[in-house]
Design an enzyme around this catalytic site. Sequence first.
Site, PDB file in Angstrom:
ATOM      1  N   PHE A 186       5.055   3.777  -9.012  1.00 29.45           N
ATOM      2  CA  PHE A 186       4.488   3.683 -10.368  1.00 29.45           C
ATOM      3  C   PHE A 186       4.195   5.098 -10.867  1.00 29.45           C
ATOM      4  CE2 PHE A 186       1.271   3.488  -7.145  1.00 29.45           C
ATOM      5  CZ  PHE A 186       0.317   4.411  -7.577  1.00 29.45           C
TER       6      PHE A 186
ATOM      7  N   PHE B 121       1.773   7.722 -11.447  1.00 31.39           N
ATOM      8  CA  PHE B 121       2.614   8.674 -10.736  1.00 31.39           C
ATOM      9  C   PHE B 121       2.286   8.650  -9.251  1.00 31.39           C
ATOM     10  CE2 PHE B 121       1.818  10.200 -15.054  1.00 31.39           C
ATOM     11  CZ  PHE B 121       3.104  10.210 -15.557  1.00 31.39           C
TER      12      PHE B 121
HETATM   13 CU    CU Z   1       8.336   8.630 -10.654  1.00 37.19          CU
END
Ligand code: CU
Lengths: 155, 552
Positions: free
Chosen positions: A74, A76
């Site tokens: 996801f 980050f």
């Molecule tokens: Cu990424």
Amino acid sequence: MHLHRYEKIWLILGAGGLALFIVLLCVNAFAMGMAPPSNMEMIDPTKVSETPPFDNPGLKKISDTEYDAYMTAFAFGFNPNKMEVPAGAKVNFHVTSPDVVHGFQIPGTNVNFMVMPGHINSASYTFEKPGEYLILCNEYCGAGHQVMATTIIVK
Amino acid sequence: MMQTHMGKAQVDRPSARLSLAYIWVAYAAFGLAALAGMLQGMVRGGLIELPSWTNYYQILTAHGVLMALIFTTFFIVGFLLSGVAKTTGGSLHGTALGLGWIGWILMTVGTAMAVVTIVTNDASVLYTFYAPLKASPFFYIGAALLVVGSWFGGFAVFSSYRKWRRENRGKMSPLFVFMSVTTFVLWLIATIPVAVEVLFQLIPWSLGWTSSINIMLSRTLFWFFGHPLVYFWLMPAYIAWYVCVPRIIGGHVFSDSLARLAFISLLLFSMPVGFHHQLMEPGISPGWKMIHVILTLIVVVPSLMTAFSMFATFETTGRKKGGVGLFGWFKKLPWSDVRFFAPFVGMLFFIPAGAGGIINASNQMNAVVHNTIFITGHFHITVGAAVALTFFGVSFWLIPVLTGRTLTPTANRMGMVQTVFWSVGMFLMSYAMHYLGLQGSPRRTSFTTYMDHPLAVGWLDYQRVMAFGGGLLFVAAILLILILGYLTFFAPKGNTEYPTAETETEQHTPKILERWPVWLGVLVLLCVLAYGLPIAEQLTHNPPGSPPFRTW
Ligand SMILES: [Cu+2]
């Protein structure tokens, strides 16, 4: 149309080499089972956190030497954030995304694939050597893309 | 119209003004893109940090869009229109000129929209704009205008071609015109899928008219276009190699029919191959991927033909000038003429570039380099070196032709220096990128050491080499713009030849090569075979769609 004699030789050698190369690729992909990651399973990207097994990502032990790793990528980061397997273990990674497209790559291995919302992608790798392997996102996914990484520890 | 009072112009004033308008927008975009590229290199090398009002991915988007889409497309349309004018009698007729200007206006408006949305940070989605990253709708509309505008450039070429054929019944068209037509046929067909993606998927979705998007389909449509795009860059460079370079060195076209055959093969085999960009993606079965891999690799054959033709021309010309022995002819080539030297260095870069391309396209090997900075290194030696150096080499004579000026010996010498700087910069940068990519360092990623992971820390030295190469490239870019500005406004007046070579002897080119319905039929068939079933599958067996995201 006139073909120069040297050109004929040049093209026959070139095309012959190419044909051989293509045959080797096909053997490699289909006879030796090394086709690229092409998982066909699908998932609703807006319901990843409610869909098993991705509602509880992590390592699932199949045997002493084989594990399934269910992971989400996801913005980050990756979930789970830390994993540990014994040396010699084969890990089957199954990864999906609840938001944008990400990459999944373990430098130094051949594990490298795209994680697309709506799909689950997978690849396997046997970790022979102990160490701390870096798992990183290699597809641009937004402002924090450069911090998107995790590790898998092989003991 | 004859221009008797000022000697024989190679291209008449109205056509020259049109081409020049395209070429200067191209170089304005090039200058900005070079600045963005240099800054990226410095950030990635850990040498500078960007100010808080901008970020790495914003300048990365600017670099990609301005360099890969705007510089190339404007330059190509301008160059091909000039060559078509020259080889069909020195001018474009009214219809072609009108179409050319409509194209320029649409493309320039589209460029402005894209640049504004990038500057306001509403479009940091890189030039591949992968959904579900959602940019401002104006970014996609700008991109659509750029593409549609370039179609008008193509219509201008087609209309000149039709007029020429009407007036020269039964004759083969000039090689330059044939190749330009092939290039624009490729471009028109290749841009249809991306137009479908932008018009029917991205724009309605980014305006909020639709709530979700089929990502797989959007990526397939993008890469249906994305690989032929590479050939749209390459084919104009090949035109310069096949038609212009032989004349510059005082030689001839090696074989008219083989040159045309190579172009028809490029047209056919550059289209049904997009899955080789999606080898590591889920949702496409290995069988379909392999079919595209095989079709991709077949493009090696016209590349081998081109390599043979080029070196055959070099050798025959060198020998005619008195070169003896196995390699004596090599010394007879005009090494100090930048019009030859720059594209020749480009050709040299194309040798490792082709080898790298085979790696990227090959199924399992791709897993090692996919989305690593190896890929960035690869397209910097194809587009950034082979194509760009050829375009620079063309500019050194094309701008004087269009402005009625001359390439002075000093400007030529500066061009040589510029070529060397660009080549060394590109060599260092892309060598480091290829090396780092093989170690697993990702592309499209801002400076990071991944929480000081020893592996990533070990990449730093090579990232500095990349930054140094980027610095050299920026110096070369500035120098180029200075030289081209001089050639546009200050160089002494005079007549410059538009170099177009002929074949040495009368050659009988098979008529089939100019039968467009045949080739279009084969191409459509290949595309339906390669894409029909997988796209039908993506439309029916697709996962629930994705809502938009803004992650920057
Ligand atoms: Cu990424």
